[in-house]
Design a protein around this motif. Structure first.
Motif, PDB file in Angstrom:
ATOM      1  N   LEU A   1      34.973  47.232  36.187  1.00  0.00           N
ATOM      2  CA  LEU A   1      33.940  48.214  35.891  1.00  0.00           C
ATOM      3  C   LEU A   1      32.557  47.573  35.885  1.00  0.00           C
ATOM      4  O   LEU A   1      31.608  48.099  36.471  1.00  0.00           O
ATOM      5  CB  LEU A   1      34.217  48.895  34.553  1.00  0.00           C
ATOM      6  CG  LEU A   1      33.208  49.939  34.111  1.00  0.00           C
ATOM      7  CD1 LEU A   1      33.129  51.086  35.109  1.00  0.00           C
ATOM      8  CD2 LEU A   1      33.567  50.456  32.725  1.00  0.00           C
TER       9      LEU A   1
ATOM     10  N   ILE B   1      31.439  46.836  39.429  1.00  0.00           N
ATOM     11  CA  ILE B   1      31.025  48.050  40.141  1.00  0.00           C
ATOM     12  C   ILE B   1      29.681  48.538  39.624  1.00  0.00           C
ATOM     13  O   ILE B   1      28.802  48.914  40.408  1.00  0.00           O
ATOM     14  CB  ILE B   1      32.107  49.143  40.030  1.00  0.00           C
ATOM     15  CG1 ILE B   1      33.364  48.717  40.808  1.00  0.00           C
ATOM     16  CG2 ILE B   1      31.596  50.482  40.524  1.00  0.00           C
ATOM     17  CD1 ILE B   1      34.574  49.607  40.599  1.00  0.00           C
TER      18      ILE B   1
ATOM     19  N   LEU C   1      35.444  47.462  47.495  1.00  0.00           N
ATOM     20  CA  LEU C   1      35.520  48.586  46.579  1.00  0.00           C
ATOM     21  C   LEU C   1      36.892  49.267  46.616  1.00  0.00           C
ATOM     22  O   LEU C   1      37.470  49.570  45.579  1.00  0.00           O
ATOM     23  CB  LEU C   1      34.421  49.603  46.887  1.00  0.00           C
ATOM     24  CG  LEU C   1      34.357  50.821  45.985  1.00  0.00           C
ATOM     25  CD1 LEU C   1      34.111  50.422  44.536  1.00  0.00           C
ATOM     26  CD2 LEU C   1      33.279  51.779  46.460  1.00  0.00           C
ATOM     27  N   THR C   2      37.425  49.490  47.805  1.00  0.00           N
ATOM     28  CA  THR C   2      38.737  50.129  47.933  1.00  0.00           C
ATOM     29  C   THR C   2      39.804  49.317  47.219  1.00  0.00           C
ATOM     30  O   THR C   2      40.641  49.865  46.496  1.00  0.00           O
ATOM     31  CB  THR C   2      39.121  50.308  49.412  1.00  0.00           C
ATOM     32  OG1 THR C   2      38.125  51.104  50.041  1.00  0.00           O
ATOM     33  CG2 THR C   2      40.472  50.976  49.562  1.00  0.00           C
TER      34      THR C   2
ATOM     35  N   LYS D   1      39.352  47.226  44.733  1.00  0.00           N
ATOM     36  CA  LYS D   1      39.104  47.291  43.288  1.00  0.00           C
ATOM     37  C   LYS D   1      39.600  48.618  42.709  1.00  0.00           C
ATOM     38  O   LYS D   1      40.182  48.650  41.626  1.00  0.00           O
ATOM     39  CB  LYS D   1      37.607  47.124  42.983  1.00  0.00           C
ATOM     40  CG  LYS D   1      37.038  45.777  43.336  1.00  0.00           C
ATOM     41  CD  LYS D   1      37.431  44.735  42.335  1.00  0.00           C
ATOM     42  CE  LYS D   1      36.716  43.432  42.613  1.00  0.00           C
ATOM     43  NZ  LYS D   1      37.245  42.347  41.792  1.00  0.00           N
ATOM     44  N   VAL D   2      39.383  49.709  43.435  1.00  0.00           N
ATOM     45  CA  VAL D   2      39.835  51.015  42.960  1.00  0.00           C
ATOM     46  C   VAL D   2      41.366  51.055  42.931  1.00  0.00           C
ATOM     47  O   VAL D   2      41.959  51.562  41.973  1.00  0.00           O
ATOM     48  CB  VAL D   2      39.259  52.149  43.841  1.00  0.00           C
ATOM     49  CG1 VAL D   2      39.911  53.485  43.532  1.00  0.00           C
ATOM     50  CG2 VAL D   2      37.747  52.236  43.648  1.00  0.00           C
ATOM     51  N   GLN D   3      42.013  50.510  43.947  1.00  0.00           N
ATOM     52  CA  GLN D   3      43.480  50.464  43.971  1.00  0.00           C
ATOM     53  C   GLN D   3      44.009  49.616  42.816  1.00  0.00           C
ATOM     54  O   GLN D   3      44.969  49.990  42.140  1.00  0.00           O
ATOM     55  CB  GLN D   3      43.980  49.916  45.311  1.00  0.00           C
ATOM     56  CG  GLN D   3      43.783  50.868  46.459  1.00  0.00           C
ATOM     57  CD  GLN D   3      44.094  50.244  47.803  1.00  0.00           C
ATOM     58  OE1 GLN D   3      44.116  49.024  47.951  1.00  0.00           O
ATOM     59  NE2 GLN D   3      44.315  51.092  48.798  1.00  0.00           N
TER      60      GLN D   3
ATOM     61  N   SER E   1      42.483  49.009  40.000  1.00  0.00           N
ATOM     62  CA  SER E   1      42.226  49.746  38.764  1.00  0.00           C
ATOM     63  C   SER E   1      43.306  50.782  38.515  1.00  0.00           C
ATOM     64  O   SER E   1      43.763  50.958  37.385  1.00  0.00           O
ATOM     65  CB  SER E   1      40.858  50.433  38.827  1.00  0.00           C
ATOM     66  OG  SER E   1      39.837  49.475  38.900  1.00  0.00           O
ATOM     67  N   SER E   2      43.718  51.464  39.565  1.00  0.00           N
ATOM     68  CA  SER E   2      44.770  52.472  39.442  1.00  0.00           C
ATOM     69  C   SER E   2      46.070  51.847  38.931  1.00  0.00           C
ATOM     70  O   SER E   2      46.740  52.403  38.058  1.00  0.00           O
ATOM     71  CB  SER E   2      44.997  53.147  40.794  1.00  0.00           C
ATOM     72  OG  SER E   2      46.058  54.062  40.728  1.00  0.00           O
TER      73      SER E   2
END
Length: 87
Positions: free
Chosen positions: A22, A25, A35-36, A38-40, A42-43
């Motif tokens: 977080l 970002i 970013l992709t 990091k989002v994956q 995070s999920s």
């Protein structure tokens, strides 16, 4: 990190990593390509945290049930105030 490694993480480790992602970002230190990922990640970490919280809740409920304690009050349920009973 493999699923086995993720599942061996503690709740604290997972939340710490989520906080780091977080911050990265928010500070714009993550480029679009990263970013992709990091989002994956995070999920995966959020799912792990939710699973650990559910597991803890079930374990606590089981202790209450085994000890024949009254079930914990659920939010929004009326209390038994005024019936003369302490528990």
């Amino acid at each position: 990190m493999t699923n086995k490694e993720i599942n061996s993480m503690t709740y604290r480790e997972a939340t710490r990593e989520l906080e780091e992602i977080l911050r990265a970002i928010e500070n714009d230190s993550v480029d679009v390509d990263e970013l992709t990922l990091k989002v994956q990640r995070s999920s995966q970490l959020i799912k792990l945290c939710k699973d650990k919280l559910r597991s803890a809740e079930l374990a606590i409920d089981q202790v209450f049930n085994e000890e024949k304690c009254e079930e914990p009050q659920k939010p929004g349920q009326p209390t038994n105030q005024g019936n003369g009973k302490l528990f």
